[in-house]
Design an enzyme around this catalytic site. Sequence first.
Site, short mmCIF file in Angstrom:
data_model
loop_
_atom_site.label_atom_id
_atom_site.label_comp_id
_atom_site.label_asym_id
_atom_site.label_seq_id
_atom_site.Cartn_x
_atom_site.Cartn_y
_atom_site.Cartn_z
N ASP A 149 0.82 -1.20 0.00
CA ASP A 149 0.00 0.00 0.00
C ASP A 149 0.86 1.26 0.00
OD1 ASP A 149 -2.19 1.66 0.19
OD2 ASP A 149 -2.76 1.05 2.22
N ASP A 232 -10.18 4.73 -1.60
CA ASP A 232 -10.93 3.76 -0.80
C ASP A 232 -12.41 3.75 -1.13
OD1 ASP A 232 -8.56 3.16 0.38
OD2 ASP A 232 -9.07 3.97 2.36
#
Length: 409
Positions: A149, A232
Amino acid sequence: MHRTLSLLVGSCLLASLLQATDAAGGETPPMGWNSYNKFGLGVHGFLVRETVDGAKRYKLDEAGYKYIVMDDGWPERELAADGRLVPDPNRFPEGIKPLTDYVKSQGFELGIYSSPNKRTCGDWPGSLGNEELHAQQFAEWGVKFVKYDYCPTRNDEQETGREEIIRRYRVFTEALNKVDPEMVHAICEKGWAGSLSRRQRKATNGTVTAEQRHAAFAWAPELGTMWRTTGDIKANWKRIMQILDMQEGLEELAGPGAFNNPDMLEVGNGNLTRAENRAHFSLWCILNSPLILGNDLRNIPDDVVEIITNKEVIALNQDVLCKQGKIGYSRDGVQVWVKPLKNGDTGVLILNRNDEPVDFTFNFADASLEVNAYIVRDLWAKKTLGTINQSLKLEIASHDVKVYRLGIP
């Protein structure tokens, strides 16, 4: 006679569907679960064990789910003196290897989280500068999936350039390939290298074309099994539709062993209606997306179980041709998505984006389908409708879908 013929046609179509599922192997989109959507930064060993138990109890392994992924928050706050990642002893008192062994014993594989930065998004240590060491740790623990990430905001690296971002992912890919070439590498870069992040777009007041989106992620298939194409997700219809629209232009990047990832599933989370849960899951299947659940697997409502274990819909996603679905045509808030399948069948999803039910006629020709008549199977009703000529008249509830498998007679 008609009933006998209909049953024969239906059984043949269903047989080809299930054959596609059985043939999936390692080249089709990964399926599993990730802790973040439901539990944020609160992952711990007991939660992972309970999640595995729930996944087994609901027979998610039989539906194709494989990976149980721990997201950010599992290590201690600082690296060891030798640069190793250390599991938080309060959250993981047994360490990672015994947990991996338990996950494997139940028929699943453990996944883990790290970052190509010094600090992760949640402010735990990342893997920058220790890529080979951390990859070796993951392999020794028996991990089979790594979510990697990119976290520029946490590390004040918003101005880091495209080549440096890609270089960091290449280094980690090479490290994984040395220890386990079969390990899933889930790139979570979210468009920073292509200036597509929300922060970057806001700074320039820019819109993103399909061509720009394709160019932004063109590097990813070489380096990852899957790559995040957006910021997200959230458990609300508006955000799911925003993410859906961001997939335009990415279709040709996907193929066997390489998949666009519009983020983890929110099915069963928030206040999504049953129709919205069904639509969300179906869309990720037609998109050829990885199917990574994000709900609480310890106690799943019956209607959610029904959605996430529908093998006929999952078979569209796991088809070995690995073609990402595209919009065939749109009309009055209704979208018709089309996905080619390996045995010559076609997956079709019809989405009602409107806030009210609609009557809709699905015209085969408008979707550029090749023939005028198809054997049509309704994948949510689990019923073969028989041979349909030219069009199909439908009533579709608000924020709902119809999903079909079309076979040539």
